[in-house]
Write a protein that holds these residues in place. Structure first.
Motif, PDB file in Angstrom:
ATOM      1  N   ALA A  84      51.496  39.373  54.384  1.00 41.80           N
ATOM      2  CA  ALA A  84      49.530  39.277  53.559  1.00 41.80           C
ATOM      3  C   ALA A  84      50.699  39.139  52.234  1.00 41.80           C
ATOM      4  CB  ALA A  84      49.041  40.408  53.692  1.00 41.80           C
ATOM      5  N   GLY A  85      49.551  38.548  51.296  1.00 46.27           N
ATOM      6  CA  GLY A  85      49.503  38.352  49.577  1.00 46.27           C
ATOM      7  C   GLY A  85      48.965  39.006  49.272  1.00 46.27           C
ATOM      8  N   LEU A  86      49.227  39.914  48.509  1.00 50.69           N
ATOM      9  CA  LEU A  86      48.493  41.086  48.384  1.00 50.69           C
ATOM     10  C   LEU A  86      48.978  41.284  46.167  1.00 50.69           C
ATOM     11  CD1 LEU A  86      47.934  43.237  51.349  1.00 50.69           C
ATOM     12  CD2 LEU A  86      46.426  41.606  50.185  1.00 50.69           C
ATOM     13  N   VAL A  87      49.587  40.458  45.952  1.00 54.59           N
ATOM     14  CA  VAL A  87      49.190  40.485  44.435  1.00 54.59           C
ATOM     15  C   VAL A  87      48.758  40.736  43.732  1.00 54.59           C
ATOM     16  CG1 VAL A  87      50.559  39.153  42.826  1.00 54.59           C
ATOM     17  CG2 VAL A  87      51.989  38.555  44.998  1.00 54.59           C
ATOM     18  N   MET A  88      48.304  42.161  42.725  1.00 55.59           N
ATOM     19  CA  MET A  88      48.294  42.548  41.670  1.00 55.59           C
ATOM     20  C   MET A  88      46.718  43.549  42.387  1.00 55.59           C
ATOM     21  SD  MET A  88      48.279  39.689  38.673  1.00 55.59           S
ATOM     22  CE  MET A  88      47.185  41.443  37.494  1.00 55.59           C
ATOM     23  N   ALA A  89      46.698  42.950  43.592  1.00 54.20           N
ATOM     24  CA  ALA A  89      45.279  43.880  44.366  1.00 54.20           C
ATOM     25  C   ALA A  89      44.823  44.992  44.409  1.00 54.20           C
ATOM     26  CB  ALA A  89      45.967  43.749  46.185  1.00 54.20           C
ATOM     27  N   ASN A  90      44.232  45.257  44.030  1.00 48.26           N
ATOM     28  CA  ASN A  90      43.893  46.716  43.683  1.00 48.26           C
ATOM     29  C   ASN A  90      43.590  47.564  44.872  1.00 48.26           C
ATOM     30  OD1 ASN A  90      42.174  49.028  42.691  1.00 48.26           O
ATOM     31  ND2 ASN A  90      40.362  48.527  41.918  1.00 48.26           N
ATOM     32  N   LEU A  91      44.100  48.597  44.967  1.00 45.73           N
ATOM     33  CA  LEU A  91      43.977  48.878  46.140  1.00 45.73           C
ATOM     34  C   LEU A  91      44.422  50.860  46.231  1.00 45.73           C
ATOM     35  CD1 LEU A  91      46.947  46.880  48.794  1.00 45.73           C
ATOM     36  CD2 LEU A  91      43.904  47.205  48.641  1.00 45.73           C
TER      37      LEU A  91
END
Length: 258
Positions: free
Chosen positions: A46-53
């Motif tokens: 999955a591409g979750l660069v800089m995601a707010n998690l």
């Protein structure tokens, strides 16, 4: 000029898996970003660069090879998650629960791990260069020593010093760590502290019957002592002392002392 305490033994290179893999389940990716609830989801690649998690529930999720670079995973639940080969470069994992997670070959460079739970976490071949807040139980004294010398190679002297201090707190008679810390302190300009540590290293090598270690530590000590003298009082080879010390650092590396 400076000591160059190259820590080639660290070999903390992130592995790239050769076999192509299926992409993440798009529904699971949307679910995660919309609700932050994705326990046991398939997020492979999955591409979750800089995601707010922040606070996300990713317990048991498959995040193998996922790109979570600079993602905010503060307080996230990653218990038992598969993060093998994942990129977490610069991610914020402060307070995250990574107990039982698989981080083998993960890129953890410059991550923030303060107050993170890493009990039972697999970190084999993970790249931890620049990682902040590693708890002591994530490795033994030798691990912290290797990580410290790798940071010294990158000229991250304060991080190197912190890691070497952790190594010595765990193993107070660790002569290699004293010699390595001496070189880091020398690079920081603290020659008195460097001198004290090189002398301590020589003392410990002697007590442990390691005569080559004694020789290297004593030569480093003598070099620092000469450099501490005013220029006019140094011997004729004084201007070459830094080069000599760099040569000794190379010898120490070959012999496994740094």
């Amino acid at each position: 000029m400076k000591f160059t305490p190259i820590a080639s033994a660290t070999l903390l290179t992130t592995f790239t898996l050769a076999n192509p893999a299926l992409a993440a389940n798009p529904e699971h990716t949307r679910q995660l970003l919309a609700t932050k609830q994705c326990s046991r989801c398939d997020l492979t690649d999955a591409g979750l660069v800089m995601a707010n998690l922040v606070g996300a529930d990713l317990s048991g999720a498959d995040l193998s090879r996922a790109n979570l670079s600079r993602a905010n995973l503060m307080g996230a639940d990653l218990r038992g998650a598969n993060l093998m080969g994942a990129s977490l470069n610069g991610a914020n994992l402060t307070g995250a629960n990574l107990s039982g997670a698989n981080l083998a070959a993960a890129d953890l460079r410059d991550t923030f791990l303060s107050q993170a739970n890493l009990v039972g976490t697999t970190l084999v071949n993970a790249n931890l260069l620049g990682a902040v807040g590693l708890p002591n139980y994530t490795g033994n004294a030798e691990d912290f020593y290797r990580w410290g010398m790798a940071e010294a190679e990158r000229d991250n002297h304060q991080r190197a010093l912190d890691l070497l201090n952790q190594a010595l707190a765990m193993k107070p008679d660790y002569a290699n760590a004293y010699l390595g810390r001496s070189m880091v302190q020398f690079n920081q300009g603290d020659r008195l502290a460097a001198l004290a540590d090189s002398k301590k290293a020589a003392e410990l090598y002697n007590a442990q019957g390691d005569q080559m270690g004694v020789k290297v530590a004593q030569q480093v000590t003598e070099g620092i002592e000469q450099l501490n003298k005013p220029k006019e009082r140094r011997p004729s080879f004084g201007e070459n002392l830094l080069g000599l010390l760099q040569g000794l650092a190379g010898l120490a590396l070959q012999m496994g002392y740094i």
